[in-house]
Write an enzyme that holds these catalytic residues in place. Structure first.
Site, PDB file in Angstrom:
ATOM      1  N   ARG A  92      -9.424 -12.777  12.414  1.00  0.00           N
ATOM      2  CA  ARG A  92     -10.322 -13.219  13.488  1.00  0.00           C
ATOM      3  C   ARG A  92     -11.075 -14.485  13.068  1.00  0.00           C
ATOM      4  NH1 ARG A  92     -15.711 -12.100  14.392  1.00  0.00           N
ATOM      5  NH2 ARG A  92     -16.406 -12.510  16.524  1.00  0.00           N
ATOM      6  N   ALA A  93     -11.559 -14.484  11.829  1.00  0.00           N
ATOM      7  CA  ALA A  93     -12.321 -15.647  11.362  1.00  0.00           C
ATOM      8  C   ALA A  93     -11.442 -16.894  11.268  1.00  0.00           C
ATOM      9  CB  ALA A  93     -12.965 -15.335  10.006  1.00  0.00           C
ATOM     10  N   ARG A 105       6.440  -5.414   3.205  1.00  0.00           N
ATOM     11  CA  ARG A 105       6.728  -5.912   1.854  1.00  0.00           C
ATOM     12  C   ARG A 105       8.107  -6.553   1.943  1.00  0.00           C
ATOM     13  NH1 ARG A 105       2.626  -3.497  -1.052  1.00  0.00           N
ATOM     14  NH2 ARG A 105       2.117  -1.347  -0.518  1.00  0.00           N
ATOM     15  N   CYS A 106       8.197  -7.831   1.571  1.00  0.00           N
ATOM     16  CA  CYS A 106       9.444  -8.572   1.819  1.00  0.00           C
ATOM     17  C   CYS A 106       9.965  -9.201   0.528  1.00  0.00           C
ATOM     18  CB  CYS A 106       9.160  -9.652   2.872  1.00  0.00           C
ATOM     19  SG  CYS A 106      10.577 -10.665   3.273  1.00  0.00           S
ATOM     20  N   ASP A 160      -6.799  -2.286  -4.152  1.00  0.00           N
ATOM     21  CA  ASP A 160      -6.702  -2.002  -5.589  1.00  0.00           C
ATOM     22  C   ASP A 160      -7.679  -2.816  -6.450  1.00  0.00           C
ATOM     23  OD1 ASP A 160      -4.584  -0.463  -4.722  1.00  0.00           O
ATOM     24  OD2 ASP A 160      -3.067  -1.940  -5.295  1.00  0.00           O
ATOM     25  N   ARG A 205     -15.042  25.491  -9.165  1.00  0.00           N
ATOM     26  CA  ARG A 205     -13.692  25.059  -9.546  1.00  0.00           C
ATOM     27  C   ARG A 205     -13.708  23.700 -10.235  1.00  0.00           C
ATOM     28  NH1 ARG A 205     -10.833  26.657  -3.796  1.00  0.00           N
ATOM     29  NH2 ARG A 205     -10.140  28.736  -4.433  1.00  0.00           N
ATOM     30  N   LYS A 242     -22.539  23.559 -16.469  1.00  0.00           N
ATOM     31  CA  LYS A 242     -22.033  23.194 -15.147  1.00  0.00           C
ATOM     32  C   LYS A 242     -21.159  24.318 -14.597  1.00  0.00           C
ATOM     33  CE  LYS A 242     -22.098  18.206 -15.670  1.00  0.00           C
ATOM     34  NZ  LYS A 242     -21.357  16.945 -15.716  1.00  0.00           N
TER      35      LYS A 242
HETATM   36  O1  F6P Z   1      -1.499  -1.950  -3.104  1.00  0.00           O
HETATM   37  C1  F6P Z   1      -2.081  -1.074  -2.220  1.00  0.00           C
HETATM   38  C2  F6P Z   1      -1.508   0.292  -2.346  1.00  0.00           C
HETATM   39  O2  F6P Z   1      -2.155   1.132  -1.421  1.00  0.00           O
HETATM   40  C3  F6P Z   1      -1.559   0.907  -3.747  1.00  0.00           C
HETATM   41  O3  F6P Z   1      -2.821   1.426  -4.068  1.00  0.00           O
HETATM   42  C4  F6P Z   1      -0.479   1.946  -3.672  1.00  0.00           C
HETATM   43  O4  F6P Z   1       0.072   2.218  -4.930  1.00  0.00           O
HETATM   44  C5  F6P Z   1       0.550   1.297  -2.776  1.00  0.00           C
HETATM   45  O5  F6P Z   1      -0.124   0.299  -2.036  1.00  0.00           O
HETATM   46  C6  F6P Z   1       1.234   2.248  -1.826  1.00  0.00           C
HETATM   47  O6  F6P Z   1       2.207   1.540  -1.157  1.00  0.00           O
HETATM   48  P1  F6P Z   1       3.001   2.104   0.087  1.00  0.00           P
HETATM   49  O7  F6P Z   1       2.049   2.112   1.253  1.00  0.00           O
HETATM   50  O8  F6P Z   1       4.108   1.135   0.273  1.00  0.00           O
HETATM   51  O9  F6P Z   1       3.426   3.493  -0.236  1.00  0.00           O
END
Ligand code: F6P
Length: 364
Positions: free
Chosen positions: A21-22, A72-73, A133, A168, A225
């Protein structure tokens, strides 16, 4: 009128829409026609490129995921494929491209910046770091990390209620790929008793021993605990179910009858409305990116820093735009990102050192 395109690529992250959007808003305000590419680099190859107006992006900043779609390409690593993609942009007289994504996406952007536009100049490619990440170099936070962190903490808080009720031990596995940032920060924020992350380099046996030690200390009369929370980064090679099996057996061997449970948060962590922080981060990075393209910059990533001088260096900061944003060559970003992964980066070493200092405090 100059034209630029924007795409989101790789794993989606909350705040990507705010960035899109920005880009459209800032681009339109300074005289750009902005095009949106559907489904990341794959869509670029397939010619899924269409104008994006302010009306198209109204109200999207508050939405998670990405309205442009993503993919992812791996094919984009091939020169011939990138040439075909360049032809798609040339045909529309688009000269600039903003790539919003993580490591793989920035790699694609870096490679693409070698291609020439219809004027014979290199395409101006600027990357924006977006990944839950937080495994990218030269930015304190990536777009989406803050939201994911909040989601994890909220989930662990809920798990803590039931863990306490049943007395637990819970192992909560969180995303992060090879990077333990989310696990470490969420553990501290949620008052967890321990963290397991790949970067510490522990063997499977050591991971089991570590967990058993945390659980035994937690349930000892001295600590008193009644429940235990461990946050495990998905990068730890031992699967959570196998970890549970081995820990159960070891605890049994010590005569400790503890009920353990595993909860894998998975993709829940990646969705949801972006936090205010992620919307603002996305907006200011996108603003700087459009301005950078206007100034003819290319093959760089805009990074956000809590310090004015990350690493004591200051490469071409755009102080007139935003004192906390700096531009770094994509090549350098990608190389340092690799070091974050292989453990040789200063920031990774610091995270491991921090964990060692934090561990006894968490467990106390
Ligand atoms: O990079 C982002 C991420 O969510 C990671 O944390 C995870 O390992 C990966 O993508 C999962 O990828 P996908 O959605 O392709 O399973």
């Amino acid at each position: 009128m100059s034209r630029l395109a924007v795409l989101t690529s790789g794993g989606d992250s909350p705040g990507m829409n705010a960035a899109v959007r920005a880009v459209v808003q800032v681009g339109a305000a300074i005289g750009y026609e902005v095009y949106g590419v559907r489904r990341g680099f794959q869509g670029l190859i397939d010619g899924q490129v269409a104008p994006l107006t302010r009306a198209d992006v109204a109200g999207i900043a508050r939405r998670g995921g990405t309205v442009l779609g993503t993919a992812r390409c791996l094919a984009f690593h091939e020169k011939g494929v990138r040439e075909a993609a360049a032809e798609v942009l040339r045909a529309k007289e688009i000269t600039g491209l903003i790539v919003i994504g993580g490591n793989g996406s920035l790699t694609g952007g870096h490679l693409f910046s070698e291609e020439l536009d219809h004027t014979g100049q290199r395409f101006r490619v600027i990357g924006l770091p977006a990944s839950i990440d937080n495994d990218l170099a030269y930015t304190t936070m990536a777009i989406g990390t803050d939201t994911a962190q909040n989601t994890i903490v909220e989930a662990i808080d809920r798990i803590a209620d039931t863990a306490s009720a049943h007395e637990r031990t819970f192992v909560v596995e969180v995303m992060g790929r090879d990077c333990g940032y989310l696990a470490l920060t969420a553990a501290v924020a949620s008052e967890a008793d321990g963290v397991l992350m790949r970067e510490t380099g522990l063997s499977d046996e050591e991971v089991v021993d570590r967990l058993v030690h945390i659980v035994r200390s937690a349930y000892s009369p001295a600590t008193g605990k009644h429940s235990v929370l461990i946050v495990k980064s998905e990068g730890v090679s031992l699967s959570s179910s196998e970890l549970k099996r081995r820990v159960d057996a070891a605890l049994d061997g010590h005569g400790l009858r503890v009920e353990t449970r595993v909860s894998v948060l998975g993709h829940v962590v990646r969705g949801g409305a972006p936090s205010a922080f992620d919307r603002l981060l996305a907006g200011r990075l996108a603003h700087a990116a459009v301005r950078a393209i206007q100034r003819g910059r290319t093959d760089e990533m805009a990074g956000w820093h809590v310090l004015h001088r990350p690493g004591g260096e200051l490469p071409d900061a755009v102080f007139d735009l935003d004192p906390f944003i700096t531009f770094w060559s994509l090549d350098r970003v990608l190389q340092e990102t690799l070091r974050i992964k292989d453990g040789t980066a200063e920031v990774t070493r610091w995270r491991v050192k921090l964990l060692r200092e934090v561990e006894p405090i968490l467990a106390s």
